[in-house]
Design a protein around this motif. Structure first.
Motif, PDB file in Angstrom:
ATOM      1  N   SER A 142       0.829  -1.210   0.000  1.00  0.00           N
ATOM      2  CA  SER A 142       0.000   0.000   0.000  1.00  0.00           C
ATOM      3  C   SER A 142       0.863   1.258   0.000  1.00  0.00           C
ATOM      4  CB  SER A 142      -0.927   0.002   1.208  1.00  0.00           C
ATOM      5  OG  SER A 142      -1.827  -1.067   1.123  1.00  0.00           O
ATOM      6  N   ALA A 143       1.928   1.249   0.781  1.00  0.00           N
ATOM      7  CA  ALA A 143       2.824   2.406   0.835  1.00  0.00           C
ATOM      8  C   ALA A 143       3.469   2.653  -0.525  1.00  0.00           C
ATOM      9  CB  ALA A 143       3.890   2.193   1.902  1.00  0.00           C
ATOM     10  N   VAL A 144       3.911   1.613  -1.182  1.00  0.00           N
ATOM     11  CA  VAL A 144       4.539   1.754  -2.500  1.00  0.00           C
ATOM     12  C   VAL A 144       3.508   2.208  -3.527  1.00  0.00           C
ATOM     13  CG1 VAL A 144       5.644   0.458  -4.373  1.00  0.00           C
ATOM     14  CG2 VAL A 144       6.390   0.114  -2.012  1.00  0.00           C
ATOM     15  N   GLU A 145       2.295   1.698  -3.429  1.00  0.00           N
ATOM     16  CA  GLU A 145       1.228   2.099  -4.347  1.00  0.00           C
ATOM     17  C   GLU A 145       0.916   3.599  -4.211  1.00  0.00           C
ATOM     18  OE1 GLU A 145      -2.618   0.166  -3.717  1.00  0.00           O
ATOM     19  OE2 GLU A 145      -2.536  -0.446  -5.819  1.00  0.00           O
ATOM     20  N   LYS A 146       0.857   4.103  -2.977  1.00  0.00           N
ATOM     21  CA  LYS A 146       0.605   5.535  -2.738  1.00  0.00           C
ATOM     22  C   LYS A 146       1.753   6.379  -3.286  1.00  0.00           C
ATOM     23  CE  LYS A 146      -2.247   5.013   1.366  1.00  0.00           C
ATOM     24  NZ  LYS A 146      -2.318   5.170   2.825  1.00  0.00           N
ATOM     25  N   GLU A 147       2.984   5.931  -3.036  1.00  0.00           N
ATOM     26  CA  GLU A 147       4.145   6.668  -3.520  1.00  0.00           C
ATOM     27  C   GLU A 147       4.154   6.696  -5.049  1.00  0.00           C
ATOM     28  OE1 GLU A 147       9.025   6.715  -3.121  1.00  0.00           O
ATOM     29  OE2 GLU A 147       7.915   4.954  -2.475  1.00  0.00           O
ATOM     30  N   ASN A 148       3.788   5.580  -5.659  1.00  0.00           N
ATOM     31  CA  ASN A 148       3.739   5.509  -7.117  1.00  0.00           C
ATOM     32  C   ASN A 148       2.731   6.505  -7.682  1.00  0.00           C
ATOM     33  OD1 ASN A 148       4.204   4.595  -9.730  1.00  0.00           O
ATOM     34  ND2 ASN A 148       2.724   2.937  -9.553  1.00  0.00           N
ATOM     35  N   ALA A 149       1.547   6.588  -7.088  1.00  0.00           N
ATOM     36  CA  ALA A 149       0.527   7.531  -7.546  1.00  0.00           C
ATOM     37  C   ALA A 149       1.017   8.970  -7.407  1.00  0.00           C
ATOM     38  CB  ALA A 149      -0.761   7.324  -6.767  1.00  0.00           C
ATOM     39  N   LYS A 150       1.662   9.265  -6.290  1.00  0.00           N
ATOM     40  CA  LYS A 150       2.193  10.609  -6.049  1.00  0.00           C
ATOM     41  C   LYS A 150       3.253  10.975  -7.091  1.00  0.00           C
ATOM     42  CE  LYS A 150       4.895  13.173  -2.658  1.00  0.00           C
ATOM     43  NZ  LYS A 150       5.718  13.041  -1.461  1.00  0.00           N
ATOM     44  N   LEU A 151       4.161  10.039  -7.376  1.00  0.00           N
ATOM     45  CA  LEU A 151       5.228  10.299  -8.335  1.00  0.00           C
ATOM     46  C   LEU A 151       4.688  10.432  -9.760  1.00  0.00           C
ATOM     47  CD1 LEU A 151       7.990   7.926  -6.938  1.00  0.00           C
ATOM     48  CD2 LEU A 151       7.957  10.419  -6.849  1.00  0.00           C
ATOM     49  N   LYS A 152       3.653   9.662 -10.089  1.00  0.00           N
ATOM     50  CA  LYS A 152       3.047   9.795 -11.418  1.00  0.00           C
ATOM     51  C   LYS A 152       2.410  11.171 -11.587  1.00  0.00           C
ATOM     52  CE  LYS A 152       2.109   5.011 -12.665  1.00  0.00           C
ATOM     53  NZ  LYS A 152       1.077   4.010 -12.958  1.00  0.00           N
ATOM     54  N   ALA A 153       1.736  11.654 -10.546  1.00  0.00           N
ATOM     55  CA  ALA A 153       1.120  12.978 -10.599  1.00  0.00           C
ATOM     56  C   ALA A 153       2.189  14.060 -10.745  1.00  0.00           C
ATOM     57  CB  ALA A 153       0.284  13.224  -9.354  1.00  0.00           C
ATOM     58  N   GLU A 154       3.280  13.919 -10.005  1.00  0.00           N
ATOM     59  CA  GLU A 154       4.384  14.878 -10.083  1.00  0.00           C
ATOM     60  C   GLU A 154       5.023  14.863 -11.470  1.00  0.00           C
ATOM     61  OE1 GLU A 154       8.699  15.596  -7.920  1.00  0.00           O
ATOM     62  OE2 GLU A 154       7.133  14.526  -6.825  1.00  0.00           O
TER      63      GLU A 154
END
Length: 73
Positions: free
Chosen positions: A50-62
């Motif tokens: 879950s932590a990696v999934e959230k980080e991935n979404a954040k980085l994609k948005a950035e």
């Protein structure tokens, strides 16, 4: 080569031995210590996923934001 799982370590001499240990869940390492292949059956805890999934979404948005700002220039 070495096959390692938990606190167990075995010396591996042939590829067929390595494949046997891989099937049992051992990770196989080269003689210089680099990982050659992960063993079968590895799992990732849900919290870590879950932590990696959230980080991935954040980085994609950035990344999307940075790409759109670079196109404007």
């Amino acid at each position: 080569m070495k096959a390692i799982k938990g606190n167990k370590s075995y010396t591996v001499n042939t590829e067929s031995e390595a494949n046997t240990y891989l099937a049992q869940g051992y990770d196989v390492y080269e003689d210089n210590g680099t990982l050659k292949e992960y063993g079968v059956g590895k799992t990732v805890p849900l919290e870590k996923f879950s932590a990696v999934e959230k980080e991935n979404a954040k980085l994609k948005a950035e990344l999307k934001k940075l790409k759109s700002s670079s196109k404007k220039e």
